[in-house]
Structures are given as C-alpha cells and as structure tokens.
Design a protein around this motif. Structure first.
Motif, PDB file in Angstrom:
ATOM      1  N   MET A   2       0.851  -1.167   0.000  1.00  0.00           N
ATOM      2  CA  MET A   2       0.000   0.000   0.000  1.00  0.00           C
ATOM      3  C   MET A   2       0.901   1.235   0.000  1.00  0.00           C
ATOM      4  SD  MET A   2      -2.993   0.823   2.767  1.00  0.00           S
ATOM      5  CE  MET A   2      -2.085   0.019   4.024  1.00  0.00           C
ATOM      6  N   SER A   3       0.715   2.104  -0.979  1.00  0.00           N
ATOM      7  CA  SER A   3       1.545   3.299  -1.036  1.00  0.00           C
ATOM      8  C   SER A   3       0.686   4.521  -1.303  1.00  0.00           C
ATOM      9  CB  SER A   3       2.610   3.161  -2.126  1.00  0.00           C
ATOM     10  OG  SER A   3       2.007   3.280  -3.388  1.00  0.00           O
ATOM     11  N   ALA A   4       1.242   5.673  -1.019  1.00  0.00           N
ATOM     12  CA  ALA A   4       0.521   6.921  -1.223  1.00  0.00           C
ATOM     13  C   ALA A   4       0.812   7.515  -2.594  1.00  0.00           C
ATOM     14  CB  ALA A   4       0.898   7.911  -0.124  1.00  0.00           C
ATOM     15  N   GLU A   5       1.482   6.739  -3.484  1.00  0.00           N
ATOM     16  CA  GLU A   5       1.819   7.266  -4.802  1.00  0.00           C
ATOM     17  C   GLU A   5       0.575   7.645  -5.586  1.00  0.00           C
ATOM     18  OE1 GLU A   5       4.404   4.646  -6.925  1.00  0.00           O
ATOM     19  OE2 GLU A   5       5.793   4.520  -5.245  1.00  0.00           O
ATOM     20  N   LYS A   6      -0.418   6.775  -5.616  1.00  0.00           N
ATOM     21  CA  LYS A   6      -1.657   7.048  -6.324  1.00  0.00           C
ATOM     22  C   LYS A   6      -2.717   7.368  -5.275  1.00  0.00           C
ATOM     23  CE  LYS A   6      -2.931   5.588 -10.199  1.00  0.00           C
ATOM     24  NZ  LYS A   6      -3.186   5.332 -11.459  1.00  0.00           N
ATOM     25  N   ALA A  21      -8.986   9.755  -5.151  1.00  0.00           N
ATOM     26  CA  ALA A  21      -9.165  10.322  -6.487  1.00  0.00           C
ATOM     27  C   ALA A  21      -9.541   9.241  -7.497  1.00  0.00           C
ATOM     28  CB  ALA A  21      -7.892  11.038  -6.932  1.00  0.00           C
ATOM     29  N   VAL A  22      -8.995   8.044  -7.340  1.00  0.00           N
ATOM     30  CA  VAL A  22      -9.337   6.935  -8.235  1.00  0.00           C
ATOM     31  C   VAL A  22     -10.840   6.679  -8.193  1.00  0.00           C
ATOM     32  CG1 VAL A  22      -9.116   4.435  -8.571  1.00  0.00           C
ATOM     33  CG2 VAL A  22      -7.077   5.824  -8.160  1.00  0.00           C
ATOM     34  N   LEU A  23     -11.425   6.748  -6.993  1.00  0.00           N
ATOM     35  CA  LEU A  23     -12.862   6.532  -6.845  1.00  0.00           C
ATOM     36  C   LEU A  23     -13.678   7.804  -7.085  1.00  0.00           C
ATOM     37  CD1 LEU A  23     -13.015   4.187  -3.709  1.00  0.00           C
ATOM     38  CD2 LEU A  23     -13.146   3.565  -6.122  1.00  0.00           C
ATOM     39  N   GLY A  24     -13.008   8.936  -7.269  1.00  0.00           N
ATOM     40  CA  GLY A  24     -13.734  10.193  -7.428  1.00  0.00           C
ATOM     41  C   GLY A  24     -14.379  10.621  -6.130  1.00  0.00           C
ATOM     42  N   ALA A  25     -13.718  10.335  -5.038  1.00  0.00           N
ATOM     43  CA  ALA A  25     -14.249  10.601  -3.705  1.00  0.00           C
ATOM     44  C   ALA A  25     -13.278  11.486  -2.927  1.00  0.00           C
ATOM     45  CB  ALA A  25     -14.457   9.280  -2.970  1.00  0.00           C
ATOM     46  N   SER A  26     -13.626  11.744  -1.670  1.00  0.00           N
ATOM     47  CA  SER A  26     -12.733  12.523  -0.805  1.00  0.00           C
ATOM     48  C   SER A  26     -12.529  11.764   0.501  1.00  0.00           C
ATOM     49  CB  SER A  26     -13.318  13.909  -0.533  1.00  0.00           C
ATOM     50  OG  SER A  26     -14.374  13.821   0.397  1.00  0.00           O
ATOM     51  N   PRO A  27     -11.463  12.100   1.234  1.00  0.00           N
ATOM     52  CA  PRO A  27     -11.178  11.403   2.491  1.00  0.00           C
ATOM     53  C   PRO A  27     -12.282  11.535   3.539  1.00  0.00           C
ATOM     54  CG  PRO A  27      -9.249  12.611   1.770  1.00  0.00           C
ATOM     55  CD  PRO A  27     -10.385  13.006   0.867  1.00  0.00           C
ATOM     56  N   SER A  28     -13.124  12.538   3.408  1.00  0.00           N
ATOM     57  CA  SER A  28     -14.196  12.727   4.388  1.00  0.00           C
ATOM     58  C   SER A  28     -15.438  11.894   4.061  1.00  0.00           C
ATOM     59  CB  SER A  28     -14.574  14.210   4.472  1.00  0.00           C
ATOM     60  OG  SER A  28     -15.045  14.655   3.217  1.00  0.00           O
ATOM     61  N   LEU A  37     -18.285   3.013 -10.766  1.00  0.00           N
ATOM     62  CA  LEU A  37     -17.117   2.760 -11.617  1.00  0.00           C
ATOM     63  C   LEU A  37     -17.068   1.310 -12.090  1.00  0.00           C
ATOM     64  CD1 LEU A  37     -14.448   4.831  -9.663  1.00  0.00           C
ATOM     65  CD2 LEU A  37     -15.435   5.386 -11.898  1.00  0.00           C
ATOM     66  N   ALA A  38     -17.438   0.384 -11.205  1.00  0.00           N
ATOM     67  CA  ALA A  38     -17.442  -1.036 -11.572  1.00  0.00           C
ATOM     68  C   ALA A  38     -18.444  -1.286 -12.691  1.00  0.00           C
ATOM     69  CB  ALA A  38     -17.758  -1.899 -10.361  1.00  0.00           C
ATOM     70  N   ALA A  69      -8.449   0.258  -5.113  1.00  0.00           N
ATOM     71  CA  ALA A  69      -8.742   1.363  -4.188  1.00  0.00           C
ATOM     72  C   ALA A  69      -9.851   0.966  -3.217  1.00  0.00           C
ATOM     73  CB  ALA A  69      -9.140   2.609  -4.972  1.00  0.00           C
ATOM     74  N   TRP A  70     -10.879   0.319  -3.727  1.00  0.00           N
ATOM     75  CA  TRP A  70     -11.990  -0.097  -2.877  1.00  0.00           C
ATOM     76  C   TRP A  70     -11.538  -1.122  -1.837  1.00  0.00           C
ATOM     77  CZ3 TRP A  70     -16.129   0.910  -0.513  1.00  0.00           C
ATOM     78  CH2 TRP A  70     -16.952  -0.084  -0.010  1.00  0.00           C
ATOM     79  N   ARG A  71     -10.660  -2.056  -2.224  1.00  0.00           N
ATOM     80  CA  ARG A  71     -10.174  -3.059  -1.275  1.00  0.00           C
ATOM     81  C   ARG A  71      -9.460  -2.403  -0.093  1.00  0.00           C
ATOM     82  NH1 ARG A  71      -6.646  -6.112  -4.440  1.00  0.00           N
ATOM     83  NH2 ARG A  71      -7.603  -5.559  -6.389  1.00  0.00           N
ATOM     84  N   VAL A  72      -8.713  -1.340  -0.351  1.00  0.00           N
ATOM     85  CA  VAL A  72      -7.993  -0.646   0.732  1.00  0.00           C
ATOM     86  C   VAL A  72      -8.949   0.218   1.548  1.00  0.00           C
ATOM     87  CG1 VAL A  72      -6.250   1.104   1.246  1.00  0.00           C
ATOM     88  CG2 VAL A  72      -5.771  -0.662  -0.449  1.00  0.00           C
ATOM     89  N   LEU A  73      -9.786   0.997   0.872  1.00  0.00           N
ATOM     90  CA  LEU A  73     -10.621   1.985   1.567  1.00  0.00           C
ATOM     91  C   LEU A  73     -11.878   1.403   2.209  1.00  0.00           C
ATOM     92  CD1 LEU A  73     -10.312   4.934  -0.970  1.00  0.00           C
ATOM     93  CD2 LEU A  73      -9.030   4.563   1.140  1.00  0.00           C
ATOM     94  N   SER A  74     -12.270   0.188   1.826  1.00  0.00           N
ATOM     95  CA  SER A  74     -13.481  -0.403   2.404  1.00  0.00           C
ATOM     96  C   SER A  74     -13.236  -0.986   3.786  1.00  0.00           C
ATOM     97  CB  SER A  74     -14.036  -1.488   1.487  1.00  0.00           C
ATOM     98  OG  SER A  74     -13.114  -2.560   1.375  1.00  0.00           O
ATOM     99  N   ASP A  75     -12.012  -1.334   4.095  1.00  0.00           N
ATOM    100  CA  ASP A  75     -11.669  -1.899   5.397  1.00  0.00           C
ATOM    101  C   ASP A  75     -11.186  -0.781   6.327  1.00  0.00           C
ATOM    102  OD1 ASP A  75      -9.107  -3.163   7.080  1.00  0.00           O
ATOM    103  OD2 ASP A  75     -10.910  -4.431   7.058  1.00  0.00           O
TER     104      ASP A  75
END
Length: 166
Positions: free
Chosen positions: A1-5, A9-16, A29-30, A57-63
């Motif tokens: 897991m890296s902060a490079e990408k 933004a990949v999901l068109g979302a924001s951290p909040s 997107l799917a 992106a979803w695999r990382v952000l969903s957990d």
C-alpha cells in the motif's frame, strides 16, 4: 500500500466520505468499466485498467484498518512534501558550536539552524546501514529555523563524516 496514487481520487471521492459513499462510487465505476460490460470495444484495455484501479482502491478503503493505515501514510507524505525547504547546506559550511556540542548556521531572518553532533552521528550510522548496497554516499537531515518557518537540508558525505568522527 503506497501513497503514490491517490485512492480517493481513483474513486472520485474525498477522504471525508463515508464507507457507504465510497461503496457507491466504487459500484458506479465497476458498472461503467467492468470488462464484461465493455465487451470487445477498443476502449476495453483502458476500461479494464480503470476497473482494476477502482477495485484496488476499494479493497484498501473499504476496510477500516487498511483505510486508517492508508490515511496515515497519505498524511505523512503530504507533510513531507509541504515542508518549506529554503536551501541545502553542507555540514562543512556550518560553524561548530563548542557550548552546544553541535553545528550552527544563520538563517536570513536572523535566527539559526542547529544540528547536534549526536544527530549527525545517528543519521550517519542509520544511512550507512540502509544504503550499503546502493552505494549512497551522502547523509542529511532536515533542520528548522529556531525563529521562522524556514528549514534547510543539512548534508554531508558519509565517508568524510565517518573519518571526522574517528
């Protein structure tokens, strides 16, 4: 897991965004880029790539745990990039301060930058252990001015400093 990408933004979302909002963006997107929906069109290759990025992106952000780790990594990267570096200063250009047992360098604001001998020794040893295979021959630390918000990167040759310390 890296902060490079930026996974948000990949999901068109924001951290909040909530997990439900992230799920909704992922599902959109799917549906749009799933290989089965694209068939044999000329856009299939780029669509598959976008689908795989969104899925990762979803695999990382969903957990909750992996999202927290990603957010911390992302924040650390932002802080590192936003550091206002004024210039690079060679350790040899700094003045030895006998009272403080360290090196000093004047800032343009009238304040100063200082690096202790202990910091230099620790960083030299750490870099030598880390970089043995890569043949990197330079050490360095970021130092903030004691008066203003500027900082400098103090560098030195690992080999020369090792000789100076002995």
């Amino acid at each position: 897991m890296s902060a490079e990408k930026d996974l948000y933004a990949v999901l068109g979302a924001s951290p909040s965004d909530s997990v439900q909002q992230l799920r909704h963006r992922y599902q959109q997107l799917a549906l749009q880029y799933h290989p089965d929906r694209l068939g044999g069109s000329s856009e299939a290759d780029s669509g598959v790539k976008k689908f795989l990025e969104a899925d990762a992106a979803w695999r990382v952000l969903s957990d909750q745990n992996t999202r927290r780790e990603y957010d911390l990594l992302r924040r650390a990267q932002e802080l590192k990039q936003d550091w206002p570096v004024d210039s690079t200063v060679c350790l040899e250009d700094m003045t030895w301060d006998e009272d403080e047992c360290g090196y000093a360098y004047g800032c343009r604001c009238g304040g100063g930058f200082s690096v202790s001998e202990e910091e230099v020794e620790e960083e030299t040893q750490r870099r030598q252990q880390e970089e043995e295979e890569e043949q990197e021959a330079e050490g360095g630390v970021m130092v903030c001015c004691d008066t203003c918000s500027l900082s400098v990167c103090v560098t030195w040759s690992l080999h020369r400093k090792t000789q100076m310390l002995k």
